[in-house]
Design a protein around this motif. Structure first.
Motif, PDB file in Angstrom:
ATOM      1  N   TRP A 303       0.830  -1.212   0.000  1.00  0.00           N
ATOM      2  CA  TRP A 303       0.000   0.000   0.000  1.00  0.00           C
ATOM      3  C   TRP A 303       0.857   1.252   0.000  1.00  0.00           C
ATOM      4  N   SER A 304       2.035   1.192   0.645  1.00  0.00           N
ATOM      5  CA  SER A 304       2.931   2.361   0.537  1.00  0.00           C
ATOM      6  C   SER A 304       3.389   2.532  -0.892  1.00  0.00           C
ATOM      7  N   ALA A 305       3.677   1.396  -1.560  1.00  0.00           N
ATOM      8  CA  ALA A 305       4.116   1.486  -2.949  1.00  0.00           C
ATOM      9  C   ALA A 305       3.027   2.125  -3.807  1.00  0.00           C
ATOM     10  N   VAL A 306       1.782   1.687  -3.603  1.00  0.00           N
ATOM     11  CA  VAL A 306       0.683   2.256  -4.382  1.00  0.00           C
ATOM     12  C   VAL A 306       0.569   3.758  -4.093  1.00  0.00           C
ATOM     13  N   ALA A 307       0.657   4.120  -2.809  1.00  0.00           N
ATOM     14  CA  ALA A 307       0.543   5.535  -2.440  1.00  0.00           C
ATOM     15  C   ALA A 307       1.650   6.352  -3.101  1.00  0.00           C
ATOM     16  N   LEU A 308       2.876   5.837  -3.050  1.00  0.00           N
ATOM     17  CA  LEU A 308       4.008   6.556  -3.645  1.00  0.00           C
ATOM     18  C   LEU A 308       3.813   6.715  -5.154  1.00  0.00           C
ATOM     19  N   ASN A 309       3.390   5.636  -5.802  1.00  0.00           N
ATOM     20  CA  ASN A 309       3.203   5.698  -7.246  1.00  0.00           C
ATOM     21  C   ASN A 309       2.081   6.649  -7.641  1.00  0.00           C
ATOM     22  N   VAL A 310       1.001   6.631  -6.864  1.00  0.00           N
ATOM     23  CA  VAL A 310      -0.119   7.534  -7.174  1.00  0.00           C
ATOM     24  C   VAL A 310       0.318   8.984  -6.973  1.00  0.00           C
ATOM     25  N   PHE A 311       1.041   9.225  -5.886  1.00  0.00           N
ATOM     26  CA  PHE A 311       1.552  10.574  -5.634  1.00  0.00           C
ATOM     27  C   PHE A 311       2.434  11.037  -6.787  1.00  0.00           C
ATOM     28  N   ALA A 312       3.314  10.141  -7.241  1.00  0.00           N
ATOM     29  CA  ALA A 312       4.211  10.493  -8.339  1.00  0.00           C
ATOM     30  C   ALA A 312       3.411  10.773  -9.610  1.00  0.00           C
ATOM     31  N   ALA A 313       2.448   9.911  -9.897  1.00  0.00           N
ATOM     32  CA  ALA A 313       1.657  10.076 -11.127  1.00  0.00           C
ATOM     33  C   ALA A 313       0.939  11.419 -11.121  1.00  0.00           C
ATOM     34  N   ILE A 314       0.328  11.747  -9.981  1.00  0.00           N
ATOM     35  CA  ILE A 314      -0.422  13.016  -9.908  1.00  0.00           C
ATOM     36  C   ILE A 314       0.534  14.197 -10.060  1.00  0.00           C
ATOM     37  N   THR A 315       1.650  14.140  -9.356  1.00  0.00           N
ATOM     38  CA  THR A 315       2.595  15.261  -9.398  1.00  0.00           C
ATOM     39  C   THR A 315       3.119  15.498 -10.808  1.00  0.00           C
ATOM     40  N   PHE A 316       3.490  14.400 -11.486  1.00  0.00           N
ATOM     41  CA  PHE A 316       4.091  14.557 -12.816  1.00  0.00           C
ATOM     42  C   PHE A 316       3.094  15.089 -13.841  1.00  0.00           C
ATOM     43  N   MET A 317       1.801  15.033 -13.512  1.00  0.00           N
ATOM     44  CA  MET A 317       0.788  15.526 -14.449  1.00  0.00           C
ATOM     45  C   MET A 317       0.317  16.929 -14.114  1.00  0.00           C
ATOM     46  N   THR A 318       0.657  17.414 -12.931  1.00  0.00           N
ATOM     47  CA  THR A 318       0.074  18.667 -12.452  1.00  0.00           C
ATOM     48  C   THR A 318       1.121  19.780 -12.433  1.00  0.00           C
ATOM     49  N   PRO A 319       1.033  20.723 -13.367  1.00  0.00           N
ATOM     50  CA  PRO A 319       2.043  21.793 -13.431  1.00  0.00           C
ATOM     51  C   PRO A 319       2.195  22.546 -12.112  1.00  0.00           C
ATOM     52  N   ARG A 320       1.082  22.787 -11.429  1.00  0.00           N
ATOM     53  CA  ARG A 320       1.150  23.524 -10.165  1.00  0.00           C
ATOM     54  C   ARG A 320       2.064  22.817  -9.178  1.00  0.00           C
TER      55      ARG A 320
END
Lengths: 442, 338
Positions: A303-320
């Motif tokens: 679940w930490s891996a999923v959380a980290l990956n989701v965080f990364a995915a969102i960040t890399f898509m969000t210019p802000r």
């Protein structure tokens, strides 16, 4: 030529031995880990693999998990090579050698992880063709040996050629290396595919026996690899004064934004297929996600891996978010770590649980495994730093054969250029930022 | 575990130091400009420490690499020994004598290593009657004695699963049962050992051909060729292969002196082993140790190619089944209910 090669080696070694206090401290830090790991490995040689927490139910552990992950990181060098050579991305061209060198260092780590994992390292010669008894083409492991060594040879060869010509003040001849670059692109895909096939070819292990495994391996690697590359290139830029264009980093960021989403999508597809059909074969998946019969050791990892990956995915898509350097680096770190946990604790280990006879045995690495693994990582960092110490000044035109002509970056990259072969006056436009002067960075 | 770690004696004069000195004295062929962060800092202390550490690391790694397997590593003859299939009769004689001498030196026990070849026209098969097996595990112990398996930590080729009544599901089963009275109510027992598959995934997995299927169907391991990668252990769907995580220790009074080179001769840490249907017995016309020890008569063994054999009659007349048939491993180990 021979003299030049000799001087190239001598000068490279000398460049590796010179450096600031911070450089020596960094290398001493790595050497401490290497020493610690060498001691731990010595202990492992004495007592056998009982020094690890592996058992018959969990025949592979931290070593092979790290190996699997690192094969992907080595393959991920193509995420620099493909844009640079296939799409002629000039921004990435300037850093592509650094990516290939990273692949070299990572491949050395891969081979080391295999070596520390085998019970009889003195018998590794049995794998050599002719003198040994290589089980090719039947054993997938024999394929892995071939593709990994081949990829190491390709990358070492290409980078040596490019750096050596640059050192002599010459422009690399396209026909001498570009064919190998294209072979290396296919080869990179093959190394992680073959490594995935090691697992997916196992009928005995339902958790791995899925066609999506190789694509999933590649997607994860092509997210984590460029993320590591962003971190590495930023450090090289800040600490070694190597000009890395923001556009290059941005291109890598765009790549991760796509690959990480694909990675998560593949992961979700697999979870759905296993869990919705509610078959017994999904036991490994249930063990990993929710735990089985009170065994929940793996649950926090995945679940930490999923959380980290989701965080990364969102960040890399969000210019802000990603426009802030620190957030970007955090997301890169999250991608590197997230995929690492997902491959090790999320794929290798649950494949063994439950065992073919239904046993549930938990695994966490032993202290010896931790030390040896850390030492292999430290060795990789050690090697990469050494390679950079020679490669960066050569790339910058600061380290060259006495009397060799100085090439401007434009001249040099002309040689790299793909679509505009031979057009001497081709302009790279304004995105060629001048390298910062030593004073400016001080 | 690591607290027992022996410290590595570094010579300190590792090649790292030497080459460093050499390089810095070299002629200035090159024009080196320091990159910004690498601004010339002549921190002799730091550098010396760095070189020392680097040298020590190199020395330690070299020492580890040179010794291969530590102080109790292989002798030159062991290191250079060829694959079983490349050995001449002369080679085998020497190797068997060496193994016997080694056992004698270590334990004082006189053993005899032999290598009975597969018998012409014979293919072995095993059948196990689940209706009568009561889970007493005598087979497990007899196997351990016959095949020189260590007790601490325990290595066993046969695993008897206590199954839930009404279930063939391994996840509901346990090999760790301890009961006053056997069989227990609402339980049944399923012994599992190597199925000597006709299509063995373990053999395909091995990168060095250290394991193979003999003409009589028995899958064997050359313990002197196995590199210990454990890919075969990963590939086996029956949990039949055992890895020597520890150096196996057998008390001298428990050593079986009748040893087959491809079966129960001494193994060392770092290699994989497995059930061989006791080929050192069965190839000489005897029954496997597990069968002889079974008090219930649940175990049947014989030559599949002999139309009059008991095993053939069972397979032809009983409702036999194999484990994990969907994996197409084609086991030579059949189960049936009578």
């Amino acid at each position: 030529m021979i003299t030049a090669l000799f001087r190239f080696s001598i000068d490279s070694v000398r460049a590796m031995l010179r450096g600031s206090r911070a450089y020596y401290l960094w290398m001493a830090f790595l050497a401490c880990w290497i020493l610690l790991g060498a001691t731990a490995y010595w202990h492992q040689l004495q007592v056998g693999l009982s020094a690890t927490n592996m058992v018959d139910q969990i025949p592979w552990g931290a070593y092979i998990a790290n190996f699997t992950y690192l094969v992907g990181m080595a393959a991920a060098a193509v995420m620099l090579v493909i844009p640079a050579y296939v799409y002629d991305d000039h921004d990435l061209h300037g850093v592509v050698v650094l990516g290939e060198l990273l692949a070299v260092a990572v491949l050395v780590m891969c081979l080391m992880f295999v070596m520390v994992d085998v019970g009889r390292p003195d018998r590794l010669w049995h794998m050599m063709p002719v003198i040994g008894r290589f089980n090719w083409p039947v054993s997938m492991l024999s394929w892995d040996v071939i593709v990994l060594n081949g990829y190491l040879a390709l990358n070492a060869g290409i980078t040596s050629y490019l750096l050596f010509t640059k050192y002599r003040g010459q422009r690399p001849e396209r026909k001498k290396y570009v064919p190998f670059v294209f072979i290396a692109i296919g080869w990179a895909i093959s190394i992680h595919t073959v490594t995935a096939f090691l697992y997916s070819g196992m009928g005995a292990r339902p958790h791995w026996n899925a066609a999506i495994l190789a694509p999933r391996f590649l997607a994860g690697a092509f997210a984590a690899g460029p993320a590591l590359m962003i971190i590495a290139l930023s450090v090289i830029r800040d600490k070694m004064g190597f000009p890395v264009k923001p556009a290059a980093l941005n291109r890598l960021r765009q790549i991760i934004a796509v690959t990480m989403l694909i990675n998560l999508f593949f992961f979700f597809s697999e979870i759905f297929t296993e869990l919705y059909s509610f078959k017994h074969h999904a036991a490994s998946m249930r063990y990993m996600l929710f735990g089985l019969q009170g065994h929940t050791k793996l649950v926090p990892y995945i679940w930490s891996a999923v959380a980290l990956n989701v965080f990364a995915a969102i960040t890399f898509m969000t210019p802000r978010l990603y426009k802030h350097q620190k957030v970007l680096y955090a997301a890169c770190g999250a991608a590197v770590l997230g995929v690492w946990v997902e491959k090790g604790m999320g794929l290798v280990i649950p494949g063994f649980v439950p065992s073919p006879l239904g046993e549930i045995v938990d695994y966490t690495p032993s202290f010896t495994e931790f030390c040896v693994s850390a030492a292999v990582w430290a060795t990789g960092a050690f090697i990469y730093t050494l390679l950079l110490k020679a490669a960066v000044p050569i790339e910058l035109g600061k380290l060259r054969l006495a009397g060799a002509p100085t090439l401007s970056p434009e001249d040099y990259h002309q040689g790299h250029g793909h679509a505009h072969e031979g057009s001497e006056d081709h302009s790279h436009g304004s995105h060629e930022t001048p390298s910062p002067s030593p004073e400016a960075a001080e | 575990m690591a607290k027992d770690t022996e410290s590595v004696e570094s010579c300190g004069t590792g090649c790292g130091c030497a080459s460093a000195g050499h390089a810095s004295e070299g002629h200035h062929h090159a024009h080196v400009e320091e990159t910004p962060f690498e601004a010339r800092v002549d921190e002799h202390g730091t550098r010396r420490m760095f070189l020392k550490l680097a040298g020590a690391a190199v020395a330690a790694t070299a020492a580890v690499a040179a010794t291969g397997c530590g102080p109790n590593g292989p002798t030159a003859a062991e290191f250079l020994q060829q694959h079983y299939k490349k050995l001449t009769d002369e080679d085998k004689k020497k190797i068997f004598a060496r193994i016997e001498e080694d056992t004698k030196a270590r334990t004082g026990v006189t053993t005899r290593v032999n290598d009975p070849p597969p018998l012409d026209g014979v293919e072995y098969a095993y059948a196990l009657n689940l209706s009568v097996c009561n889970g007493n595990r005598r087979c497990v112990e007899a196997c351990a004695r016959e095949n020189n398996l260590p007790d601490d930590p325990e290595i066993r080729y046969i695993r008897v699963l206590e199954m839930e009544a009404g279930s063939l599901e391994f996840e509901e089963a346990t090999p760790y049962y301890a009961r006053e009275k056997l069989p227990a109510r609402d339980k049944w027992y399923m012994p599992v050992q190597c199925h000597q598959c006709d299509n063995p995934p373990c053999v395909r997995a091995c990168p060095v051909q250290a394991t193979w299927k003999e003409p009589d169907g028995i899958v064997v391991v050359d313990y002197s060729w196995c590199i210990g990668c454990r890919f075969c252990v990963v590939a086996c769907p029956y949990y039949a292969r055992r890895f020597n995580f520890f150096e196996p220790e057998i008390p001298p009074d428990r050593i079986n002196p009748n040893q087959g080179y491809l079966s129960n001769r001494p193994r060392h840490k770092g290699v994989v082993e497995k059930c061989t249907f006791c080929l050192h017995r069965t190839r000489k016309g005897r029954m496997p140790a597990c069968l002889e020890a079974c008090p219930t008569g649940a175990r049947k063994f014989g030559n599949l190619n002999d139309p009059d054999s008991e095993i053939r009659k069972i397979i032809e007349s009983k409702r036999v089944f194999v484990l994990k048939e969907d994996l197409a491993t084609l086991p030579r180990f059949y189960y049936f209910f009578s």
